[in-house]
Scaffold this motif. Structure first.
Motif, PDB file in Angstrom:
ATOM      1  N   LEU A 123      43.830  -7.236  26.729  1.00 32.89           N
ATOM      2  CA  LEU A 123      43.755  -7.001  28.164  1.00 32.89           C
ATOM      3  C   LEU A 123      43.364  -8.307  28.844  1.00 32.89           C
ATOM      4  O   LEU A 123      42.385  -8.944  28.484  1.00 32.89           O
ATOM      5  N   SER A 124      44.160  -8.716  29.821  1.00 31.19           N
ATOM      6  CA  SER A 124      43.894  -9.952  30.568  1.00 31.19           C
ATOM      7  C   SER A 124      43.393  -9.591  31.964  1.00 31.19           C
ATOM      8  O   SER A 124      44.083  -8.917  32.720  1.00 31.19           O
ATOM      9  N   GLU A 125      42.172 -10.043  32.290  1.00 32.44           N
ATOM     10  CA  GLU A 125      41.578  -9.775  33.598  1.00 32.44           C
ATOM     11  C   GLU A 125      41.363 -11.073  34.370  1.00 32.44           C
ATOM     12  O   GLU A 125      40.410 -11.218  35.119  1.00 32.44           O
ATOM     13  N   VAL A 126      42.277 -12.004  34.190  1.00 33.33           N
ATOM     14  CA  VAL A 126      42.100 -13.334  34.775  1.00 33.33           C
ATOM     15  C   VAL A 126      42.262 -13.323  36.292  1.00 33.33           C
ATOM     16  O   VAL A 126      41.665 -14.166  36.986  1.00 33.33           O
ATOM     17  N   GLY A 166      38.933 -17.564  34.045  1.00 33.29           N
ATOM     18  CA  GLY A 166      38.931 -17.840  32.617  1.00 33.29           C
ATOM     19  C   GLY A 166      38.098 -16.865  31.808  1.00 33.29           C
ATOM     20  O   GLY A 166      38.450 -16.510  30.679  1.00 33.29           O
ATOM     21  N   GLU A 167      36.999 -16.401  32.379  1.00 33.28           N
ATOM     22  CA  GLU A 167      36.137 -15.439  31.671  1.00 33.28           C
ATOM     23  C   GLU A 167      36.907 -14.168  31.341  1.00 33.28           C
ATOM     24  O   GLU A 167      36.688 -13.556  30.291  1.00 33.28           O
ATOM     25  N   GLY A 168      37.816 -13.783  32.224  1.00 36.85           N
ATOM     26  CA  GLY A 168      38.610 -12.578  32.005  1.00 36.85           C
ATOM     27  C   GLY A 168      39.782 -12.780  31.052  1.00 36.85           C
ATOM     28  O   GLY A 168      40.521 -11.836  30.775  1.00 36.85           O
ATOM     29  N   GLY A 169      39.939 -14.000  30.552  1.00 41.44           N
ATOM     30  CA  GLY A 169      41.041 -14.287  29.637  1.00 41.44           C
ATOM     31  C   GLY A 169      40.610 -14.608  28.223  1.00 41.44           C
ATOM     32  O   GLY A 169      41.435 -14.958  27.378  1.00 41.44           O
ATOM     33  N   LYS A 170      39.313 -14.449  27.931  1.00 40.22           N
ATOM     34  CA  LYS A 170      38.820 -14.856  26.605  1.00 40.22           C
ATOM     35  C   LYS A 170      39.337 -13.960  25.487  1.00 40.22           C
ATOM     36  O   LYS A 170      39.616 -14.435  24.385  1.00 40.22           O
ATOM     37  N   ASN A 174      48.387  -7.567  31.805  1.00 39.37           N
ATOM     38  CA  ASN A 174      47.780  -8.107  33.022  1.00 39.37           C
ATOM     39  C   ASN A 174      47.174  -6.948  33.813  1.00 39.37           C
ATOM     40  O   ASN A 174      47.902  -6.087  34.313  1.00 39.37           O
ATOM     41  N   ALA A 175      45.844  -6.915  33.892  1.00 35.98           N
ATOM     42  CA  ALA A 175      45.139  -5.744  34.412  1.00 35.98           C
ATOM     43  C   ALA A 175      45.275  -5.585  35.921  1.00 35.98           C
ATOM     44  O   ALA A 175      45.228  -6.575  36.667  1.00 35.98           O
ATOM     45  N   ALA A 228      42.860 -17.117  39.182  1.00 36.39           N
ATOM     46  CA  ALA A 228      43.593 -17.911  38.180  1.00 36.39           C
ATOM     47  C   ALA A 228      44.723 -18.633  38.900  1.00 36.39           C
ATOM     48  O   ALA A 228      45.874 -18.196  38.886  1.00 36.39           O
ATOM     49  N   GLN A 229      44.381 -19.715  39.577  1.00 36.37           N
ATOM     50  CA  GLN A 229      45.345 -20.469  40.367  1.00 36.37           C
ATOM     51  C   GLN A 229      45.223 -21.961  40.082  1.00 36.37           C
ATOM     52  O   GLN A 229      44.203 -22.441  39.588  1.00 36.37           O
TER      53      GLN A 229
END
Length: 553
Positions: A404-407, A412-416, A378-379, A112-113
């Motif tokens: 839970l945010s896994e970005v 992006g998939e980890g932020g849905k 933020n995981a 996520a950058q």
């Protein structure tokens, strides 16, 4: 495991014209800076048309364990785009001081950058250099005015304008200059601020257009006469030339995320010593270009979000439709008293103890400001189910959704989950400001200290009280206050973690930022020129023979 810079350097970037097209920008709207960066005509911020919804990302009080506010912001924007929402990311520009100091870069992390990461973290498009040059032009013109006869009768002992540079350098905090005899100037005590603490940066980030920028620059109070009368940059004759230096910088910068989604990065005052938000022009432009805009405030919510709301939103009419408070189990353990070497060891009890910090930030956003709030965890790989459940339990008790945010690991998939949570809470509500415009300066300071920090009260040094009285008398009493304090605690003592009570804020100095339109209130030992740590990040940064930068994070 790849480092942040290795992930960024392996990214497949799209030409900036293609990224611009995603939000309806044509080649006539942008000025390319190479293939992957561009400036956008700032006048587009005032174009007619609907305006998107603003999402503010903030965080708990920072810790050495890390919170990942920028990473979460980038991942949330990517997640919204992946869900088919027309979304723009809007962030601050990094300062070179922290990049080479202790904090490192500010382009997100993991998957996520924003990219090109090296450019963004180093010289970018030259905006900060333009701001520093405009600042130092005024400084040079003040001293030259005195040298050439001092028609304004400036008292050299009461020049309030400092020079600046975009680097951490404690050696320059207090200096004596003008030495070498009459031909070389007037000897006087002086000093440097870091560029992001300059009032020029604050003005740059609050101006609405070129005309407003020039007027604000002209209102800067840079010195006082022997009779105590304020002297402005306009009277020095510097406003026009300063505006010329900033003209191109005023256009916001367009880059992209690792997932090729548009991101505007523009302006960057520190939140512990300034107001901590990207430019108002960038935010307004983003809202014209997208249905959803993800932006961040600096440091913890007591600093960045408070100033975003009480200063930026008050001045611009902006209002977030949702607020995201970012936390990590590691950081909450730190606030619970966990030693740094043990942060990776499971300890739900210390998470619960440190969660008092999160609870206070939630309460401020939800009940003090009256805004819709959710929490992003933020995981980290070391998080345990028991630790995560401790955070969820707190949020449930406070009546705020949590995701839970896994970005960092999944982009992006980890932020849905977080994105859907944000969409579910969005609501347009008026901001309940911490204080009214017509309160006195001391009343405003006391309101922030007691309502947001939960201090018992405020002590003022004799010098601070004298300055506040003078500013009221000069007609600056209606301005909002920008409190400069440590980012690590709700108090002005960095060692008071979690949610301290029973403390008193100590105001030692007050500075007028008449052009920006606020009064800076300096508490505790906060410095407007940081120093480098014992082992600065610069020690690990290098360039290979083929020009590839290494060690940047």
């Amino acid at each position: 495991m790849l480092t942040d810079i290795e992930i960024a350097q392996a990214a497949s970037m799209k030409p900036i014209t293609q990224v611009a097209a995603k939000v309806g920008l044509t080649e006539d709207d942008i000025i390319p800076y190479g293939k992957y960066k561009a400036k956008i005509d700032h006048k587009l911020a005032k174009k007619e048309g609907p305006q998107g919804k603003l999402i503010l990302v903030t965080a708990i009080s920072p810790t050495p364990a890390g919170e990942g506010k920028t990473t979460t912001s980038v991942g949330l924007a990517d997640a919204l785009c992946a869900m088919g929402k027309k979304t723009m990311l809007c962030l601050r520009e990094p300062s070179l001081g922290p990049v080479f100091g202790i904090k490192g870069g500010a382009a997100g992390g993991g998957y996520a950058q924003v990219v090109p990461m090296e450019d963004i973290n180093l010289h970018f498009t030259g905006d900060l250099h333009a701001i520093g040059t405009a600042n130092n032009l005024l400084a040079a013109m003040i001293d030259n005015h005195i040298q050439q006869g001092n028609a304004l009768n400036i008292d050299p002992r009461r020049i309030t304008w400092k020079r600046c540079m975009d680097m951490n350098d404690r050696q320059l905090r207090f200096i004596v200059d003008g030495l070498g005899g009459k031909v070389n100037g007037t000897p006087r005590e002086d000093g440097f601020d870091i560029t992001v603490a300059s009032e020029i940066m604050a003005i740059f980030c609050l101006a609405t257009d070129l005309k407003d920028l020039k007027e604000r620059l002209g209102r800067i109070v840079c010195a006082y006469t022997y009779e105590g009368k304020p002297v402005t940059a306009g009277e020095i004759g510097a406003a026009g030339a300063m505006t010329a230096l900033l003209k191109d910088a005023l256009d916001p910068n367009l880059v992209q995320t690792l997932e090729n989604n548009p991101a505007i990065i523009h302006g960057g005052p520190f939140a512990n010593i300034a107001h901590g938000c990207n430019s108002a022009i960038a935010t307004k432009l983003s809202l014209k270009l997208a249905d959803y805009v993800v932006t961040e405030a600096g440091f913890g919510a007591d600093l960045g979000a408070e100033k975003f709301l009480d200063i930026k939103c008050r001045m611009t009419g902006l209002a977030p439709s949702a607020v995201v408070v970012v936390a990590t189990c590691r950081a909450l353990k730190h606030h619970g008293g966990c030693p740094k070497p043990q942060l990776n060891q499971p300890n739900p009890e210390l998470v619960r103890a440190g969660a008092a910090n999160l609870a206070r930030h939630i309460d401020n956003m939800k009940n003090q400001f009256g805004l819709p709030v959710c929490v992003a965890i933020n995981a980290f790989p070391t998080d345990t189910p028991e630790e995560l459940e401790a955070v969820r339990t707190l949020c449930n008790e406070m009546g705020v959704p949590v995701a839970l945010s896994e970005v960092f690991a999944k982009g992006g998939e980890g932020g849905k989950e977080l994105a859907q949570t944000v969409l579910d809470i969005m609501e347009d509500k008026p901001i309940q400001f911490t204080y009214p415009d017509d309160a006195s300066l001391k009343e405003k300071i006391n309101a922030v200290a007691t309502k947001i920090y939960r201090a018992d009260g405020v002590n003022y040094s004799a010098a601070a009280s004298k300055t506040l009285a003078e500013l009221e008398e000069l007609g600056y009493g209606k301005l909002p206050v920008c409190i400069a304090k440590t980012q690590y605690s709700f108090s002005d003592n960095a060692k008071l973690l979690a949610a301290p009570t029973g403390f008193t804020m100590e105001v030692r100095e007050v500075r007028l930022s008449a052009g920006a339109g606020f009064v800076v209130v300096i508490c505790g030992s906060i410095m407007t020129m940081p120093g480098l740590p014992k082992a600065p990040a610069a020690l690990g940064i290098d360039v290979t023979e083929d020009g590839k930068i290494t060690g940047l994070f």
